[in-house]
Write an enzyme that holds these catalytic residues in place. Structure first.
Site, PDB file in Angstrom:
ATOM      1  N   ASP A   1     -11.404   2.326   3.440  1.00 13.40           N
ATOM      2  CA  ASP A   1     -11.330   1.151   3.300  1.00 13.40           C
ATOM      3  C   ASP A   1     -13.684   0.574   3.174  1.00 13.40           C
ATOM      4  OD1 ASP A   1      -9.872  -0.808   3.174  1.00 13.40           O
ATOM      5  OD2 ASP A   1      -9.377  -1.133   5.238  1.00 13.40           O
TER       6      ASP A   1
ATOM      7  N   LYS B   1       0.606  -1.287   0.220  1.00 12.37           N
ATOM      8  CA  LYS B   1       0.156  -0.106  -0.040  1.00 12.37           C
ATOM      9  C   LYS B   1       1.055   0.949  -0.008  1.00 12.37           C
ATOM     10  CE  LYS B   1      -4.116  -2.204   1.882  1.00 12.37           C
ATOM     11  NZ  LYS B   1      -4.625  -2.580   3.347  1.00 12.37           N
TER      12      LYS B   1
ATOM     13  N   GLN C   1      -4.930  -1.888   9.253  1.00 16.66           N
ATOM     14  CA  GLN C   1      -4.762  -3.070   9.133  1.00 16.66           C
ATOM     15  C   GLN C   1      -5.518  -4.053   9.776  1.00 16.66           C
ATOM     16  OE1 GLN C   1      -3.418  -3.660   5.563  1.00 16.66           O
ATOM     17  NE2 GLN C   1      -4.082  -5.865   6.122  1.00 16.66           N
TER      18      GLN C   1
END
Ligand SMILES: NC(=O)c1ccc[n+]([C@@H]2O[C@H](COP(=O)([O-])OP(=O)(O)OC[C@H]3O[C@@H](n4cnc5c(N)ncnc54)[C@H](OP(=O)(O)O)[C@@H]3O)[C@@H](O)[C@H]2O)c1
Length: 294
Positions: free
Chosen positions: A120, A53, A97
């Site tokens: 997200d 990322k 995460q």
């Protein structure tokens, strides 16, 4: 029939090029889109994802921050960190995460991220807006699946889409996105799971099959209708003594056999995987654009 290969790397590159133009425009207006990624603990797969990322942000010229905390980092401290990132004007997107260590309540953490920075798409506000059809941010993997279908000329409009898997991160959202009364959607969607009776019979009805189960090569050729479009979200490690690492990655679909029957299919790796990261970049750019529109 030998299937068209739906190439996720190629599609992701195409989207990255589109994003570069948007990022240039934002920068000319004094805004550099920024993404903060928070990693708690030492999970090896998470470390790889977080590195990917960061690298992707760098390639596109985004501001990026990777915040690593030890596995015993306290929930309270993590909530404070999220509050700081929510208030940080350099940061347009926040990603925590997953999975988090067991002592941290995942829901509490995800709920603390401002819905306006939840790139997200997991915050309940954004999940609700997705279902209503007025998206805040669409979750990256399911949105990537939709982009792959549309951009490869396999629009789901009017098609019967059978999704195998009902998780909150893939199965449910992909069904919600594809059933919308919208261009690039308008599908008739069936969702299967581990309690589905006659799963093969239902999957065989699908014009489009989306496999998101996490079971290596479960979808066999006799479960797929001739000419179906097959999207394989699954990523599974299987032993492979011939490879250096001792394993290889395979999807939820028996690719070699299903490709002889499908009209189009995604490979693993190189299908859905590359789309997930580029859709995250896209959400970060959208978030930055929204700050200008305010
Ligand atoms: N490429 C990417 O970027 C990406 C992103 C996310 C996930 N993935 C991969 O996608 C796969 C699915 O991930 P996930 O997070 O959605 O998994 P998950 O949370 O484990 O959910 C799996 C789903 O599949 C269903 N299922 C499992 N075994 C089944 C069976 N034998 N028959 C019918 N249904 C079955 C489960 O049913 P129940 O609900 O009844 O238990 C569940 O709904 C994994 O391989 C994961 O690594 C890839």
């Amino acid at each position: 029939m030998v299937a068209q290969l739906i190439d996720g790397n190629e599609t992701a590159t195409q989207i990255r090029e589109e994003l570069k133009a948007k990022i240039g425009e934002l920068k000319s207006k004094g805004v550099t889109p920024g993404l903060a990624v928070v990693l708690v603990g030492e999970d090896p797969a998470s470390q790889v994802y977080v590195r990917m990322k960061g690298k992707s942000c760098e390639e596109l010229g985004l501001y990026s921050e990777t915040i690593r905390k030890p596995a015993d980092f306290k929930e309270e401290e993590l909530l404070k960190l999220i509050d700081q990132l929510n208030a940080d004007t350099r940061v347009h997107g926040i990603l925590v995460q997953l999975p988090l260590p067991d002592h941290i309540n995942e829901t509490k953490i995800l709920d603390r991220i401002s819905p306006e920075k939840d790139v997200d798409g997991f915050h309940p506000v954004n999940v609700g807006r997705m279902l209503i059809g007025d998206p805040g941010f669409l979750p990256c993997t399911p949105h990537g699946v939709q982009e792959l279908l549309v951009r490869s000329g396999n629009s789901p409009e009017g098609k019967h889409v059978v999704v195998v898997g009902r998780s909150n991160i893939v199965g449910k959202p992909v069904a919600a996105i594809l059933m919308q009364k919208k261009k690039g959607a308008n599908a008739t969607v069936t969702v299967c799971h581990s309690r589905t009776k006659d799963l093969p019979g239902i999957v065989r009805q699908g014009d489009i099959v989306i496999a998101a189960m996490g079971v290596a090569q479960f979808i066999k050729a006799d479960m797929v209708k001739e000419g179906a479009v097959v999207i394989d979200v699954g990523v599974n490690r299987v032993d492979d003594p011939s490879s250096k690492k001792g394993y290889k990655l395979v999807g939820d679909v028996d690719f070699d056999r299903v490709k002889e029957k499908a009209s189009a299919i995604t490979p693993v790796p190189g299908g859905v995987g590359p789309m997930t990261i580029v859709m995250l970049m896209k959400n970060t750019v959208i978030s930055a654009e929204r700050t200008l529109a305010k």
